[in-house]
Design a protein around this motif. Structure first.
Motif, PDB file in Angstrom:
ATOM      1  N   GLN A 218       0.808  -1.215   0.000  1.00 50.04           N
ATOM      2  CA  GLN A 218       0.000   0.000   0.000  1.00 50.04           C
ATOM      3  C   GLN A 218       0.846   1.273   0.000  1.00 50.04           C
ATOM      4  OE1 GLN A 218      -3.301  -0.283  -0.380  1.00 50.04           O
ATOM      5  NE2 GLN A 218      -2.944  -2.499  -0.420  1.00 50.04           N
ATOM      6  N   VAL A 219       2.160   1.128   0.099  1.00 57.22           N
ATOM      7  CA  VAL A 219       3.048   2.280   0.161  1.00 57.22           C
ATOM      8  C   VAL A 219       3.229   2.845  -1.250  1.00 57.22           C
ATOM      9  CG1 VAL A 219       5.370   3.057   0.739  1.00 57.22           C
ATOM     10  CG2 VAL A 219       4.234   1.352   2.174  1.00 57.22           C
ATOM     11  N   GLU A 220       3.044   4.162  -1.379  1.00 54.48           N
ATOM     12  CA  GLU A 220       3.104   4.783  -2.695  1.00 54.48           C
ATOM     13  C   GLU A 220       4.533   4.867  -3.223  1.00 54.48           C
ATOM     14  OE1 GLU A 220       1.634   8.861  -4.933  1.00 54.48           O
ATOM     15  OE2 GLU A 220       1.175   8.559  -2.824  1.00 54.48           O
ATOM     16  N   TYR A 221       5.462   5.334  -2.414  1.00 52.71           N
ATOM     17  CA  TYR A 221       6.858   5.463  -2.816  1.00 52.71           C
ATOM     18  C   TYR A 221       7.657   4.406  -2.058  1.00 52.71           C
ATOM     19  CZ  TYR A 221       5.208   9.878  -4.639  1.00 52.71           C
ATOM     20  OH  TYR A 221       4.511  10.831  -5.319  1.00 52.71           O
ATOM     21  N   LEU A 222       7.671   3.203  -2.581  1.00 50.86           N
ATOM     22  CA  LEU A 222       8.231   2.050  -1.872  1.00 50.86           C
ATOM     23  C   LEU A 222       9.728   2.195  -1.609  1.00 50.86           C
ATOM     24  CD1 LEU A 222       7.584  -0.702  -0.667  1.00 50.86           C
ATOM     25  CD2 LEU A 222       8.074  -1.722  -2.903  1.00 50.86           C
ATOM     26  N   LYS A 223      10.481   2.609  -2.606  1.00 49.76           N
ATOM     27  CA  LYS A 223      11.937   2.731  -2.455  1.00 49.76           C
ATOM     28  C   LYS A 223      12.288   3.726  -1.346  1.00 49.76           C
ATOM     29  CE  LYS A 223      16.011   4.232  -5.034  1.00 49.76           C
ATOM     30  NZ  LYS A 223      16.490   4.719  -6.322  1.00 49.76           N
ATOM     31  N   THR A 224      11.658   4.875  -1.376  1.00 47.77           N
ATOM     32  CA  THR A 224      11.905   5.899  -0.361  1.00 47.77           C
ATOM     33  C   THR A 224      11.534   5.387   1.018  1.00 47.77           C
ATOM     34  OG1 THR A 224      11.484   7.621  -1.996  1.00 47.77           O
ATOM     35  CG2 THR A 224      11.348   8.259   0.317  1.00 47.77           C
ATOM     36  N   TRP A 225      10.418   4.704   1.111  1.00 49.95           N
ATOM     37  CA  TRP A 225       9.964   4.171   2.396  1.00 49.95           C
ATOM     38  C   TRP A 225      10.931   3.117   2.923  1.00 49.95           C
ATOM     39  CZ3 TRP A 225       7.545  -0.702   3.693  1.00 49.95           C
ATOM     40  CH2 TRP A 225       7.028  -0.725   4.991  1.00 49.95           C
ATOM     41  N   ILE A 226      11.395   2.233   2.052  1.00 48.54           N
ATOM     42  CA  ILE A 226      12.337   1.186   2.472  1.00 48.54           C
ATOM     43  C   ILE A 226      13.639   1.816   2.956  1.00 48.54           C
ATOM     44  CG2 ILE A 226      13.774  -0.715   1.644  1.00 48.54           C
ATOM     45  CD1 ILE A 226      11.406  -1.595  -0.094  1.00 48.54           C
ATOM     46  N   LEU A 227      14.131   2.828   2.246  1.00 43.45           N
ATOM     47  CA  LEU A 227      15.374   3.483   2.674  1.00 43.45           C
ATOM     48  C   LEU A 227      15.183   4.249   3.977  1.00 43.45           C
ATOM     49  CD1 LEU A 227      16.878   4.572  -0.725  1.00 43.45           C
ATOM     50  CD2 LEU A 227      17.708   2.809   0.817  1.00 43.45           C
ATOM     51  N   ARG A 228      14.004   4.799   4.195  1.00 41.83           N
ATOM     52  CA  ARG A 228      13.725   5.457   5.476  1.00 41.83           C
ATOM     53  C   ARG A 228      13.754   4.431   6.608  1.00 41.83           C
ATOM     54  NH1 ARG A 228       8.629   9.260   6.443  1.00 41.83           N
ATOM     55  NH2 ARG A 228       9.949  10.658   5.249  1.00 41.83           N
ATOM     56  N   VAL A 229      13.167   3.259   6.363  1.00 44.61           N
ATOM     57  CA  VAL A 229      13.209   2.173   7.355  1.00 44.61           C
ATOM     58  C   VAL A 229      14.658   1.789   7.618  1.00 44.61           C
ATOM     59  CG1 VAL A 229      12.592  -0.239   7.795  1.00 44.61           C
ATOM     60  CG2 VAL A 229      10.899   1.304   6.808  1.00 44.61           C
ATOM     61  N   ALA A 230      15.464   1.703   6.558  1.00 43.21           N
ATOM     62  CA  ALA A 230      16.881   1.331   6.705  1.00 43.21           C
ATOM     63  C   ALA A 230      17.632   2.356   7.545  1.00 43.21           C
ATOM     64  CB  ALA A 230      17.536   1.176   5.335  1.00 43.21           C
ATOM     65  N   VAL A 231      17.444   3.631   7.249  1.00 42.81           N
ATOM     66  CA  VAL A 231      18.122   4.690   8.010  1.00 42.81           C
ATOM     67  C   VAL A 231      17.706   4.632   9.475  1.00 42.81           C
ATOM     68  CG1 VAL A 231      18.255   7.196   8.330  1.00 42.81           C
ATOM     69  CG2 VAL A 231      18.538   6.211   6.054  1.00 42.81           C
ATOM     70  N   ASN A 232      16.425   4.482   9.731  1.00 44.29           N
ATOM     71  CA  ASN A 232      15.952   4.422  11.116  1.00 44.29           C
ATOM     72  C   ASN A 232      16.493   3.194  11.841  1.00 44.29           C
ATOM     73  OD1 ASN A 232      14.524   6.814  10.929  1.00 44.29           O
ATOM     74  ND2 ASN A 232      12.631   5.815  10.326  1.00 44.29           N
ATOM     75  N   GLN A 233      16.538   2.058  11.158  1.00 47.65           N
ATOM     76  CA  GLN A 233      17.102   0.845  11.770  1.00 47.65           C
ATOM     77  C   GLN A 233      18.581   1.057  12.095  1.00 47.65           C
ATOM     78  OE1 GLN A 233      15.819  -1.962  12.814  1.00 47.65           O
ATOM     79  NE2 GLN A 233      13.854  -2.193  11.778  1.00 47.65           N
ATOM     80  N   CYS A 234      19.307   1.700  11.185  1.00 46.38           N
ATOM     81  CA  CYS A 234      20.732   1.963  11.428  1.00 46.38           C
ATOM     82  C   CYS A 234      20.929   2.898  12.617  1.00 46.38           C
ATOM     83  CB  CYS A 234      21.389   2.551  10.184  1.00 46.38           C
ATOM     84  SG  CYS A 234      21.607   1.373   8.843  1.00 46.38           S
ATOM     85  N   LEU A 235      20.128   3.954  12.676  1.00 50.84           N
ATOM     86  CA  LEU A 235      20.243   4.879  13.813  1.00 50.84           C
ATOM     87  C   LEU A 235      19.936   4.181  15.124  1.00 50.84           C
ATOM     88  CD1 LEU A 235      18.665   8.114  12.306  1.00 50.84           C
ATOM     89  CD2 LEU A 235      21.076   7.708  12.852  1.00 50.84           C
ATOM     90  N   ASN A 236      18.910   3.317  15.115  1.00 51.17           N
ATOM     91  CA  ASN A 236      18.591   2.548  16.324  1.00 51.17           C
ATOM     92  C   ASN A 236      19.737   1.623  16.694  1.00 51.17           C
ATOM     93  OD1 ASN A 236      16.090   3.758  16.526  1.00 51.17           O
ATOM     94  ND2 ASN A 236      15.020   2.101  15.483  1.00 51.17           N
ATOM     95  N   HIS A 237      20.336   0.990  15.693  1.00 51.29           N
ATOM     96  CA  HIS A 237      21.455   0.088  15.942  1.00 51.29           C
ATOM     97  C   HIS A 237      22.646   0.854  16.534  1.00 51.29           C
ATOM     98  CE1 HIS A 237      23.945  -3.482  15.338  1.00 51.29           C
ATOM     99  NE2 HIS A 237      24.892  -2.648  14.947  1.00 51.29           N
ATOM    100  N   LEU A 238      22.927   2.032  15.979  1.00 51.89           N
ATOM    101  CA  LEU A 238      24.044   2.833  16.491  1.00 51.89           C
ATOM    102  C   LEU A 238      23.808   3.271  17.929  1.00 51.89           C
ATOM    103  CD1 LEU A 238      24.844   5.033  13.370  1.00 51.89           C
ATOM    104  CD2 LEU A 238      26.325   3.292  14.395  1.00 51.89           C
ATOM    105  N   LYS A 239      22.572   3.586  18.246  1.00 50.90           N
ATOM    106  CA  LYS A 239      22.258   3.987  19.623  1.00 50.90           C
ATOM    107  C   LYS A 239      22.442   2.825  20.586  1.00 50.90           C
ATOM    108  CE  LYS A 239      18.898   7.514  18.339  1.00 50.90           C
ATOM    109  NZ  LYS A 239      17.463   7.840  18.262  1.00 50.90           N
ATOM    110  N   LYS A 240      21.992   1.634  20.170  1.00 52.85           N
ATOM    111  CA  LYS A 240      22.035   0.473  21.053  1.00 52.85           C
ATOM    112  C   LYS A 240      23.423  -0.145  21.146  1.00 52.85           C
ATOM    113  CE  LYS A 240      17.260  -0.854  20.141  1.00 52.85           C
ATOM    114  NZ  LYS A 240      16.397  -1.811  19.460  1.00 52.85           N
ATOM    115  N   HIS A 241      24.130  -0.131  20.056  1.00 62.52           N
ATOM    116  CA  HIS A 241      25.406  -0.858  19.995  1.00 62.52           C
ATOM    117  C   HIS A 241      26.521   0.060  19.506  1.00 62.52           C
ATOM    118  CE1 HIS A 241      22.987  -4.470  20.408  1.00 62.52           C
ATOM    119  NE2 HIS A 241      22.267  -4.087  19.380  1.00 62.52           N
ATOM    120  N   SER A 242      27.010   0.915  20.358  1.00 61.15           N
ATOM    121  CA  SER A 242      28.134   1.752  19.946  1.00 61.15           C
ATOM    122  C   SER A 242      29.387   0.884  19.903  1.00 61.15           C
ATOM    123  CB  SER A 242      28.310   2.933  20.887  1.00 61.15           C
ATOM    124  OG  SER A 242      28.569   2.472  22.190  1.00 61.15           O
ATOM    125  N   ARG A 243      30.101   0.988  18.866  1.00 63.24           N
ATOM    126  CA  ARG A 243      31.276   0.141  18.630  1.00 63.24           C
ATOM    127  C   ARG A 243      32.555   0.947  18.843  1.00 63.24           C
ATOM    128  NH1 ARG A 243      28.789  -4.391  18.546  1.00 63.24           N
ATOM    129  NH2 ARG A 243      27.440  -4.866  16.809  1.00 63.24           N
TER     130      ARG A 243
END
Length: 185
Positions: free
Chosen positions: A46-71
């Motif tokens: 149902q997402v109109e701009y699928l690529k943009t939405w997927i990349l937004r999910v990716a960026v948010n997942q990465c930011l969450n990962h960086l917050k949880k697991h600082s290396r």
């Protein structure tokens, strides 16, 4: 379009985004899998701009990962430029380019996460400013501001290192490849 088609179509861009944000191949693979699991759990059809939405999910997942697991910086793999062809360049030019790419990676790692996202999407993934605004979910003016502040901060780091190198050694800004030109390759 099936889930397999969506995965095959977007996996490279999602992985590349995750890799440049996290600077660690195994973490990028893990987060990439989490992105697609998250995408397929939602009503992605149902997402109109699928690529943009997927990349937004990716960026948010990465930011969450960086917050949880600082290396530790020592554990992060260094991104090396692999787009040059050895037959066209001399050994010295290849080594200079790789050294410049490593220096850029080190500068990127020193940026705050929010700034690193914008710089990575702009120069490494070559997205337009409006696409970055859509992906990250911030206003266009904020993207421009973060990009400008990031480049100024990186420039100051290079200048500071250049001054330090005159006093005792270092390599930034000593007549080699322009440090910021590596992002455009």
């Amino acid at each position: 379009m099936t889930e397999k088609d969506v995965f095959d179509l977007h996996k490279k861009e999602v992985y590349r985004t995750c890799y440049f944000m996290l600077q660690h191949g195994a973490d990028a693979e893990d987060v990439c899998q989490e992105v697609f699991i998250s995408v397929f759990r939602h009503d992605w059809r149902q997402v109109e701009y699928l690529k943009t939405w997927i990349l937004r999910v990716a960026v948010n997942q990465c930011l969450n990962h960086l917050k949880k697991h600082s290396r530790d910086h020592a554990k992060r793999l260094r991104w090396q430029q692999g787009h040059t062809q050895a037959s066209e360049k001399t050994v010295e030019a290849i080594l200079a380019d790789k050294e410049s790419a490593m220096e850029c990676t080190q500068l990127l790692e020193r940026l705050p996460d929010k700034m690193r996202v914008v710089v990575s999407l702009r120069y490494l993934n070559e997205y337009s400013l409006s696409e970055i605004a859509d992906i990250v979910g911030i206003p266009l003016g904020t993207v421009k501001s973060r990009l400008n502040k990031s480049l100024q901060l990186m420039r100051r780091m290079v200048e500071k290192h250049s001054v330090d190198s005159r006093q005792g050694g270092g390599t930034y800004g000593q007549g080699r490849t322009n440090l910021f030109s590596v992002f455009r390759r």
